[in-house]
Design a protein around this motif. Sequence first.
Motif, short mmCIF file in Angstrom:
data_model
loop_
_atom_site.label_atom_id
_atom_site.label_comp_id
_atom_site.label_asym_id
_atom_site.label_seq_id
_atom_site.Cartn_x
_atom_site.Cartn_y
_atom_site.Cartn_z
N ILE A 145 0.84 -1.21 0.00
CA ILE A 145 0.00 0.00 0.00
C ILE A 145 0.87 1.25 0.00
O ILE A 145 0.62 2.21 -0.76
N ALA A 146 1.91 1.27 0.84
CA ALA A 146 2.76 2.45 0.95
C ALA A 146 3.53 2.70 -0.34
O ALA A 146 3.68 3.85 -0.77
N PHE A 147 4.03 1.63 -0.97
CA PHE A 147 4.82 1.81 -2.19
C PHE A 147 3.98 2.38 -3.32
O PHE A 147 4.38 3.35 -3.99
N PHE A 148 2.81 1.81 -3.55
CA PHE A 148 1.96 2.31 -4.63
C PHE A 148 1.34 3.66 -4.29
O PHE A 148 1.07 4.46 -5.20
N THR A 149 1.14 3.92 -3.00
CA THR A 149 0.71 5.26 -2.61
C THR A 149 1.79 6.29 -2.93
O THR A 149 1.51 7.38 -3.45
N GLY A 150 3.05 5.94 -2.63
CA GLY A 150 4.15 6.83 -2.96
C GLY A 150 4.28 7.09 -4.45
O GLY A 150 4.50 8.23 -4.88
N LEU A 151 4.12 6.03 -5.27
CA LEU A 151 4.16 6.21 -6.71
C LEU A 151 3.02 7.08 -7.20
O LEU A 151 3.22 7.94 -8.09
N TYR A 182 0.79 11.19 2.97
CA TYR A 182 1.78 10.15 2.70
C TYR A 182 2.85 10.12 3.79
O TYR A 182 3.22 9.05 4.29
N TYR A 183 3.31 11.29 4.20
CA TYR A 183 4.29 11.38 5.28
C TYR A 183 3.71 10.87 6.58
O TYR A 183 4.38 10.14 7.34
N VAL A 237 10.06 6.00 -0.85
CA VAL A 237 9.72 5.13 -2.00
C VAL A 237 10.84 4.13 -2.27
O VAL A 237 10.58 2.96 -2.55
N ILE A 238 12.09 4.58 -2.16
CA ILE A 238 13.22 3.67 -2.41
C ILE A 238 13.23 2.54 -1.40
O ILE A 238 13.48 1.37 -1.74
N HIS A 239 12.93 2.83 -0.14
CA HIS A 239 12.94 1.79 0.89
C HIS A 239 11.78 0.81 0.71
O HIS A 239 11.95 -0.40 0.89
N ASP A 243 11.24 -3.74 0.15
CA ASP A 243 10.50 -4.40 1.23
C ASP A 243 9.27 -5.12 0.69
O ASP A 243 8.78 -6.06 1.32
N CYS A 244 8.75 -4.69 -0.47
CA CYS A 244 7.60 -5.36 -1.06
C CYS A 244 7.92 -6.80 -1.46
O CYS A 244 7.02 -7.63 -1.56
N PHE A 245 9.20 -7.10 -1.71
CA PHE A 245 9.61 -8.46 -2.09
C PHE A 245 10.13 -9.26 -0.91
O PHE A 245 10.16 -10.49 -0.97
N LEU A 246 10.54 -8.57 0.15
CA LEU A 246 11.09 -9.29 1.30
C LEU A 246 10.02 -10.08 2.04
O LEU A 246 10.22 -11.27 2.35
N GLU A 247 8.90 -9.45 2.32
CA GLU A 247 7.87 -10.11 3.12
C GLU A 247 7.23 -11.31 2.42
O GLU A 247 7.04 -12.35 3.05
N PRO A 248 6.88 -11.24 1.11
CA PRO A 248 6.37 -12.47 0.48
C PRO A 248 7.40 -13.58 0.41
O PRO A 248 7.03 -14.76 0.41
#
Length: 398
Positions: A145-151, A182-183, A237-239, A243-248
């Motif tokens: 959610i955070a990554f796509f919100t940032g994009l 977002y912040y 966004v970089i972080h 992390d989107c790939f670490l948890e799955p």
Amino acid sequence: MSRALYEWLWQQEFWLPPGITWEDMQESEGIRYPQPRHLLLSIPFAFILIVIRCAFERAIALPLCSKLGVRDKQRPRAQPNPVLEAFYSTCCKKPGEGDLTSLAKQCDLPVRRVERWFRHRRNTDRPSLSKKFCEACWRFLFYIIAFFTGLAVLYDKPWLWDHRECWTGYPQQPLLPSLFWYYLLELSFYCSLVFTLPFDVKRKDFKVQIIHHAATIFLISFSYCANYIRIGTLVLVIHDASDCFLEPTKIFNYMKWKKTCDSLFMIFSAVFLISRLVVYPYTVLYNTYYYSMEIFQPFSGYYFVNALLITLQLLHVFWSCLIIRMLYKFILQGTMDKDMRSDTEESDKDEEREKVREKEKNGITCFSSVTSNNYIQRNGSESLNNRTHLTNGHVKER
């Protein structure tokens, strides 16, 4: 006293570039600037996220865990023993040989049994597989959610494509509502992680995690107060990207889907190493260190924010070393090694293997197994020698 502390903390020479005062940052009609008081909203929002997390884990993640076949190991429980429990709670969870001998005398038990009690007690405190699964599901949901919100927030912003735009008009850059929310979302999440640290799964890099969370919260808070929001959104966004790939990867590891887990781990490793060791230094560190000097002269806040960003980079290097080490073992063994940050569970078999190794190193062989095998082989050969097989199928002793 409090007044003097307040004036010292908010002196404009620290927070703002030379020539800019707090009066220049006052809000006017139609123009809003970041205000430090806005950050207080992150505390109630952090508790709201914790409530949402508890509801999500109980209503969605836990049932999903059982449906996907993730089962907790049956751990033998330590027998109730007030003396050992008191020592475990107050002194040490892994006593040495001297303490084990002393405790064995106090409880009138064999040393091996006391050692086994502590091992079972430590295993009881270790988090279950279902707890790890639920925690990974929650973090995966948030990072997605955070990554796509940032994009969505940044795709039409000029500083995403031209990094010099991070400093155009600084520090008098109006605060957009989308950037504010977002912040607030990111700051509230990291505050919630700090609040739940005592209850979350503890890994070997627990202290490093604390440093990471503290540096992230300080960085987000300081960048908001000093209006470094444009560069801060790039950091977030970089972080979130890796992390989107670490948890799955963790989720499929708990499910024992080894091939899927290995594939996701390779993708995560590539994204992490590129984003944290290449994109982050160029997009963020080089940006804040050099491009900002085209707009203003160095001041205290400039050095402080760069110190926080460099602290994050040092943590990136630390985790990159762990990932590269796991990649090296993956290439050699053909399968992903366990997470080196995780605490492995102890078993009785592990203890026996360690004792056998120690005996072998000392030149001592396991007499019982060797002699028993020799006895069986010798008696078996003698019995065969003392017998003759007749053609009619009967056996006759010599």
